[in-house]
Design a protein around this motif. Structure first.
Motif, PDB file in Angstrom:
ATOM      1  N   THR A 112       0.809  -1.217   0.000  1.00 16.61           N
ATOM      2  CA  THR A 112       0.000   0.000   0.000  1.00 16.61           C
ATOM      3  C   THR A 112       0.842   1.268   0.000  1.00 16.61           C
ATOM      4  O   THR A 112       0.471   2.260  -0.613  1.00 16.61           O
ATOM      5  CB  THR A 112      -0.942   0.028   1.224  1.00 16.61           C
ATOM      6  OG1 THR A 112      -0.162  -0.136   2.407  1.00 16.61           O
ATOM      7  CG2 THR A 112      -1.971  -1.085   1.123  1.00 16.61           C
ATOM      8  N   SER A 113       1.980   1.245   0.661  1.00 18.30           N
ATOM      9  CA  SER A 113       2.843   2.418   0.695  1.00 18.30           C
ATOM     10  C   SER A 113       3.711   2.463  -0.553  1.00 18.30           C
ATOM     11  O   SER A 113       4.129   1.431  -1.078  1.00 18.30           O
ATOM     12  CB  SER A 113       3.741   2.374   1.931  1.00 18.30           C
ATOM     13  OG  SER A 113       4.665   3.431   1.899  1.00 18.30           O
ATOM     14  N   ALA A 114       3.984   3.671  -1.021  1.00 16.87           N
ATOM     15  CA  ALA A 114       4.759   3.827  -2.249  1.00 16.87           C
ATOM     16  C   ALA A 114       6.206   3.400  -2.083  1.00 16.87           C
ATOM     17  O   ALA A 114       6.850   2.998  -3.038  1.00 16.87           O
ATOM     18  CB  ALA A 114       4.706   5.283  -2.711  1.00 16.87           C
ATOM     19  N   THR A 115       6.722   3.479  -0.887  1.00 16.32           N
ATOM     20  CA  THR A 115       8.118   3.117  -0.661  1.00 16.32           C
ATOM     21  C   THR A 115       8.296   2.447   0.700  1.00 16.32           C
ATOM     22  O   THR A 115       9.136   2.847   1.497  1.00 16.32           O
ATOM     23  CB  THR A 115       9.034   4.350  -0.804  1.00 16.32           C
ATOM     24  OG1 THR A 115      10.369   3.954  -0.540  1.00 16.32           O
ATOM     25  CG2 THR A 115       8.636   5.483   0.102  1.00 16.32           C
ATOM     26  N   SER A 116       7.521   1.417   0.962  1.00 13.01           N
ATOM     27  CA  SER A 116       7.586   0.725   2.248  1.00 13.01           C
ATOM     28  C   SER A 116       8.798  -0.201   2.298  1.00 13.01           C
ATOM     29  O   SER A 116       9.354  -0.596   1.271  1.00 13.01           O
ATOM     30  CB  SER A 116       6.310  -0.091   2.466  1.00 13.01           C
ATOM     31  OG  SER A 116       6.234  -1.120   1.509  1.00 13.01           O
ATOM     32  N   ASP A 117       9.176  -0.570   3.511  1.00  5.72           N
ATOM     33  CA  ASP A 117      10.276  -1.516   3.685  1.00  5.72           C
ATOM     34  C   ASP A 117       9.917  -2.884   3.116  1.00  5.72           C
ATOM     35  O   ASP A 117      10.779  -3.602   2.619  1.00  5.72           O
ATOM     36  CB  ASP A 117      10.641  -1.638   5.172  1.00  5.72           C
ATOM     37  CG  ASP A 117      11.284  -0.372   5.703  1.00  5.72           C
ATOM     38  OD1 ASP A 117      11.872   0.377   4.898  1.00  5.72           O
ATOM     39  OD2 ASP A 117      11.207  -0.140   6.936  1.00  5.72           O
ATOM     40  N   VAL A 118       8.642  -3.230   3.171  1.00  5.77           N
ATOM     41  CA  VAL A 118       8.176  -4.509   2.628  1.00  5.77           C
ATOM     42  C   VAL A 118       8.359  -4.523   1.106  1.00  5.77           C
ATOM     43  O   VAL A 118       8.831  -5.516   0.536  1.00  5.77           O
ATOM     44  CB  VAL A 118       6.700  -4.755   3.010  1.00  5.77           C
ATOM     45  CG1 VAL A 118       6.190  -6.044   2.392  1.00  5.77           C
ATOM     46  CG2 VAL A 118       6.533  -4.774   4.516  1.00  5.77           C
ATOM     47  N   LEU A 119       8.009  -3.432   0.447  1.00  8.85           N
ATOM     48  CA  LEU A 119       8.192  -3.334  -1.009  1.00  8.85           C
ATOM     49  C   LEU A 119       9.669  -3.394  -1.368  1.00  8.85           C
ATOM     50  O   LEU A 119      10.063  -4.120  -2.287  1.00  8.85           O
ATOM     51  CB  LEU A 119       7.568  -2.048  -1.551  1.00  8.85           C
ATOM     52  CG  LEU A 119       7.774  -1.775  -3.048  1.00  8.85           C
ATOM     53  CD1 LEU A 119       7.141  -2.869  -3.890  1.00  8.85           C
ATOM     54  CD2 LEU A 119       7.218  -0.415  -3.424  1.00  8.85           C
ATOM     55  N   LYS A 120      10.491  -2.661  -0.650  1.00  9.86           N
ATOM     56  CA  LYS A 120      11.935  -2.674  -0.919  1.00  9.86           C
ATOM     57  C   LYS A 120      12.516  -4.074  -0.754  1.00  9.86           C
ATOM     58  O   LYS A 120      13.339  -4.518  -1.555  1.00  9.86           O
ATOM     59  CB  LYS A 120      12.660  -1.700   0.008  1.00  9.86           C
ATOM     60  CG  LYS A 120      12.398  -0.254  -0.311  1.00  9.86           C
ATOM     61  CD  LYS A 120      13.113   0.632   0.684  1.00  9.86           C
ATOM     62  CE  LYS A 120      12.756   2.085   0.504  1.00  9.86           C
ATOM     63  NZ  LYS A 120      13.388   2.939   1.518  1.00  9.86           N
ATOM     64  N   ALA A 121      12.076  -4.789   0.278  1.00 11.53           N
ATOM     65  CA  ALA A 121      12.563  -6.148   0.514  1.00 11.53           C
ATOM     66  C   ALA A 121      12.117  -7.090  -0.594  1.00 11.53           C
ATOM     67  O   ALA A 121      12.890  -7.938  -1.053  1.00 11.53           O
ATOM     68  CB  ALA A 121      12.080  -6.653   1.871  1.00 11.53           C
TER      69      ALA A 121
END
Length: 148
Positions: A112-121
């Protein structure tokens, strides 16, 4: 490691062919013996201006289209991950020009976030799979330290 900067460099690498894919990324590679850029002039014959890849080194580029990552913060975060992971695999990649291209969007319901830690991982994990798969398939072409 050098970074691709010009449109003609990116086009030459994309014309070179795909060497690896994951669900969201594709890795393209082209040899450094790319054609010379020709300048059109009023002279009867076109003259070479400069080679596309003047330094014989590993070249890397990242393409993250708006079509697959709508927000600039997301595109920039993905590009940073591409360059970071490619630096980790620097020694294992052959001396050539490479482009990592985002070819599908990450699910906005899951990230949901544009640059979350989950997305980066998730991006980092998938890029590591991409580079590991490519380097495992071509150990004979991996660059040697001190080779010219």
């Amino acid at each position: 490691m050098q970074r691709l900067k010009t449109r003609s460099q990116f086009q030459a690498v994309l014309a070179g062919g795909t060497v690896g894919r994951t669900p969201h990324f594709a890795l393209h590679r082209a040899s450094l013996e790319a054609p010379v850029v020709m300048q059109k002039s009023s002279a009867p014959a076109a003259t070479p201006v400069a080679a596309l890849f003047v330094v014989h080194d590993l070249w890397m580029g990242a393409m993250v289209p708006k079509r697959w990552a709508k927000r600039a913060v997301t595109r920039n975060a993905i590009k940073r991950q591409i360059y970071s992971v490619s630096a980790d695999f620097d020694a294992a990649l052959p001396v050539a020009a490479h482009v990592v291209r985002l070819r599908a969007s990450f699910d906005r319901k899951e990230f949901t976030s544009a640059t979350s830690d989950v997305l980066k991982a998730a991006v980092r994990h998938e890029l590591q799979q991409l580079f590991a798969g490519v380097t495992a398939r071509s150990p004979a072409t991996a660059r040697q330290d001190g080779a010219t």
